[in-house]
Design an enzyme around this catalytic site. Structure first.
Site, short mmCIF file in Angstrom:
data_model
loop_
_atom_site.label_atom_id
_atom_site.label_comp_id
_atom_site.label_asym_id
_atom_site.label_seq_id
_atom_site.Cartn_x
_atom_site.Cartn_y
_atom_site.Cartn_z
N PHE A 141 1.18 9.69 12.88
CA PHE A 141 2.56 9.55 13.34
C PHE A 141 3.40 10.79 13.06
CE2 PHE A 141 1.38 5.07 13.24
CZ PHE A 141 1.99 4.59 14.38
N MET A 178 1.12 3.65 2.34
CA MET A 178 1.88 3.81 3.59
C MET A 178 2.84 2.65 3.79
SD MET A 178 1.30 6.60 5.21
CE MET A 178 1.75 6.26 6.90
N HIS A 232 -8.28 15.06 3.09
CA HIS A 232 -7.45 13.92 2.71
C HIS A 232 -7.65 13.57 1.24
CE1 HIS A 232 -7.12 13.30 7.08
NE2 HIS A 232 -6.06 12.59 6.80
N LYS A 290 -8.98 7.64 0.65
CA LYS A 290 -9.10 7.32 2.08
C LYS A 290 -10.47 6.71 2.34
CE LYS A 290 -8.64 9.35 6.71
NZ LYS A 290 -7.86 8.23 7.26
N ALA A 293 -1.54 4.81 16.77
CA ALA A 293 -1.51 6.27 16.60
C ALA A 293 -2.24 6.64 15.32
CB ALA A 293 -0.08 6.78 16.54
N GLY A 318 0.81 -1.22 0.00
CA GLY A 318 0.00 0.00 0.00
C GLY A 318 0.84 1.27 0.00
#
Ligand code: NAP
Length: 233
Positions: A117, A16, A144, A148, A114, A14
Site C-alpha cells: 500500500f 499492521m 523484510h 514475515k 494490494a 498485529g
C-alpha cells in the site's frame, strides 16, 4: 453528509492491524467499529473470532492484515456477509485470487487486494516495469523483517509480473528490517538500481485509508493500488 465508513479491522492486534486501527480512527469520514483478533480479549467492538464480528452487522469495510493461511477464509466470510474487503495480507494463491474475484463479481461486496500500500513501492514497481523494457536483464532483492511468514514477498512477485521477463527474486529476512526492495537492471557497461524502503508501518497507511474510502465504488476485484493512485492505472 454521507455517514462515516464503519471499518472492521481483522488482525487488529498485529503489527499492521494496530497501525490500521490508529490510522482509520485518525482519518475523516471513517472509524473502527469492530476489531477481530485471537489475541484480543476485551474492549468495545472486540471479537476473538471474525465470524462473531461479522455477525454484529456493523461493518461496511473489512481490512485484513492477518496470515497467509487464514486470509482466504476471512475474505470469503466477509464477502458473503456483504462487507467490502481491503486485503493487505500477502501469500494468497492464484486459485484463491481467482475465487475471490469470482465471488466479488457475483456478490454485493467488492474486494481490493494490494501486496503493497506504500505509494513509493507502487512507483518503484512502475519504474521497474518501464526500465525492464530498455535494459538487458534484471534481478529483484526483497528484504523484510524476520517475522514475515511468506517468501518471496507479494510485492516482489507483482514486480516480476509487471516486468514481464520473470526476473530472479532473492529474499532476505533479518531483524531490524521493515520492508525494502531493490530492482537491479543490467545493460552494456551500466546498471540501474531502483530501491524502495518502508521505514515504518506508517508508510502503508495513506494507501490503506484511500483503499477503505474507494473500495465501495469499485465493482468486483481491484488488484493493486495503481488504479486508485494514477489516472492511467
Ligand atoms: P502479525 O503481526 O503477525 O499480525 C497478524 C495478526 O492477525 C496476529 O495478531 C494474528 O493473531 C491475527 N490473526 C491471525 N489469524 C486471524 C484470524 N483468522 N482472524 C483475526 N485475526 C487473525 O503480522 P503483520 O506483520 O501485521 O503482517 C500481516 C500481513 O500483512 C502479512 O501477510 C504481511 O506480509 C502483510 N503486509 C502487507 C503490507 C501491504 O502493504 N499490503 C504491508 C506490510 C505487511 P495470531 O498471532 O494469534 O495468529
Amino acid at each position: 453528509m454521507a455517514s462515516p465508513i464503519r471499518v472492521l479491522v481483522c488482525g487488529a492486534a498485529g503489527r499492521m492491524g494496530a497501525a490500521v486501527v490508529e490510522a482509520v480512527n485518525d482519518s475523516e469520514g471513517m472509524y473502527v467499529a469492530l476489531r477481530a483478533d485471537p489475541a484480543l480479549t476485551t474492549g468495545e467492538g472486540v471479537h476473538r473470532d471474525l465470524g462473531a464480528a461479522l455477525a454484529a452487522g456493523e461493518a461496511d469495510v473489512m481490512v485484513d492484515f492477518t496470515r497467509p493461511d487464514t486470509v482466504f477464509a476471512n475474505v470469503t466470510a466477509a464477502l458473503a456477509a456483504g462487507v467490502h474487503c481491503v486485503i493487505g495480507t500477502t501469500g494468497l494463491t492464484d486459485d484463491q485470487l481467482a475465487e475471490i474475484s469470482s465471488r466479488a463479481e457475483s456478490g454485493a461486496a467488492n474486494a481490493l487486494i494490494a501486496p503493497n500500500f506504500a505509494v513509493g513501492a507502487v512507483l518503484m514497481m512502475r519504474f521497474a516495469a518501464e526500465a525492464s523494457r530498455h535494459m538487458l536483464a534484471a534481478e529483484v532483492i526483497e528484504l523484510h523483517h524476520d517475522k514475515k511468514l511468506d517468501a518471496p514477498s507479494g510485492t516482489s512477485l507483482l514486480t516480476a509480473e509487471l516486468m514481464g521477463g520473470d526476473p530472479p527474486i532473492h529474499s532476505v529476512r533479518l531483524p531490524g528490517l521493515v520492508a525494502h526492495q531493490e530492482v537491479i537492471l543490467g545493460g552494456l557497461d551500466e546498471t540501474l538500481t531502483i530501491r524502495h524502503d518502508s521505514l515504518s508501518r506508517r508508510s502503508f497507511m495513506p494507501g490503506v485509508v484511500l483503499a477503505v474510502r474507494e473500495v465501495g465504488n469499485r465493482a468486483g476485484l481491484t488488484l493493486g493500488m495503481e488504479a486508485l493512485l494514477f489516472n492511467d492505472g
